[in-house]
Design a protein around this motif. Structure first.
Motif, PDB file in Angstrom:
ATOM      1  N   SER A 145      -3.383   4.242  -0.423  1.00  0.00           N
ATOM      2  CA  SER A 145      -3.975   3.245  -1.665  1.00  0.00           C
ATOM      3  C   SER A 145      -3.270   1.783  -1.615  1.00  0.00           C
ATOM      4  N   THR A 146      -4.043   0.883  -2.206  1.00  0.00           N
ATOM      5  CA  THR A 146      -3.572  -0.121  -2.572  1.00  0.00           C
ATOM      6  C   THR A 146      -3.490  -0.477  -3.989  1.00  0.00           C
ATOM      7  N   GLU A 147      -3.564   0.719  -4.774  1.00  0.00           N
ATOM      8  CA  GLU A 147      -3.850   0.874  -6.440  1.00  0.00           C
ATOM      9  C   GLU A 147      -2.135   0.929  -6.773  1.00  0.00           C
ATOM     10  N   LEU A 148      -1.531  -0.062  -6.676  1.00  0.00           N
ATOM     11  CA  LEU A 148       0.160   0.230  -7.174  1.00  0.00           C
ATOM     12  C   LEU A 148       0.165  -0.442  -8.474  1.00  0.00           C
ATOM     13  N   LEU A 202       7.307   4.171  -4.871  1.00  0.00           N
ATOM     14  CA  LEU A 202       7.290   3.436  -3.479  1.00  0.00           C
ATOM     15  C   LEU A 202       8.542   2.463  -3.540  1.00  0.00           C
ATOM     16  N   GLU A 226      -2.802   6.440  -7.416  1.00  0.00           N
ATOM     17  CA  GLU A 226      -3.701   7.432  -6.682  1.00  0.00           C
ATOM     18  C   GLU A 226      -2.924   8.835  -6.690  1.00  0.00           C
ATOM     19  N   CYS A 263       2.315   4.641  -6.975  1.00  0.00           N
ATOM     20  CA  CYS A 263       0.972   4.492  -6.425  1.00  0.00           C
ATOM     21  C   CYS A 263       0.194   5.283  -7.654  1.00  0.00           C
ATOM     22  N   HIS A 271       0.885  -1.089  -0.071  1.00  0.00           N
ATOM     23  CA  HIS A 271       0.015   0.074  -0.004  1.00  0.00           C
ATOM     24  C   HIS A 271       1.037   1.234  -0.056  1.00  0.00           C
ATOM     25  N   CYS A 272       0.317   2.393  -0.369  1.00  0.00           N
ATOM     26  CA  CYS A 272       1.086   3.724  -0.630  1.00  0.00           C
ATOM     27  C   CYS A 272       1.351   4.188   0.974  1.00  0.00           C
TER      28      CYS A 272
END
Length: 139
Positions: A22-25, A62, A57, A55, A16-17
């Motif tokens: 966010s988990t949209e990686l 990361l 979002e 990320c 996660h970010c």
């Protein structure tokens, strides 16, 4: 450019970010110049490929992984683990866009593209050993 390999396959990769949660990686590849050599004067030792986990979002970077580390993960991957050759092809195409004078490096990259194109189109097909070997050679 989403990959079939989960973050769990990359040791230490976050899930996660750290900035927005966010988990949209998403993983993407990037070719970078390693020293102060000007464009048009580059040799193979002047450029390198890295893979970046970002990320979607908030665009936070990361994790950054060197291409040789990714090749090591691919070589160590169990036979049942699928690899999206389309993603590998995109990274090789990006490497070919860097203006380098070394003809041997260009020939290796072109040969790798031809080898990728000759493989089955299923995204979960395991690449043959010769493809894994060439991935380890082209950095």
């Amino acid at each position: 450019m989403n990959t079939e390999i989960s973050n769990a396959a990359v040791p230490g990769a976050p899930t996660h970010c750290k900035e927005c949660g966010s988990t949209e990686l998403e993983w993407f590849s990037h070719v970078r110049i390693l020293n102060a050599v000007q464009q048009g004067q580059l040799n193979t030792h002047d450029v390198g490929c890295v893979f970046v986990l970002g990320c979607i979002e908030c665009s936070e970077s990361l994790s950054i992984v060197k291409a040789e580390d990714v090749a090591g993960l691919l070589n160590a991957a169990p036979p049942a683990q699928g690899i999206d050759l389309g993603q590998v092809r995109e990274a090789v195409e990006m490497a070919m866009e860097v203006p380098i004078k070394d003809r041997t490096q260009r020939q290796r990259l072109a040969g790798l593209l031809a080898l990728i194109d000759s493989q089955p189109t299923l995204s979960n097909a395991t690449p043959p050993q010769d493809l894994r070997t060439q991935l380890g050679e082209v950095r």
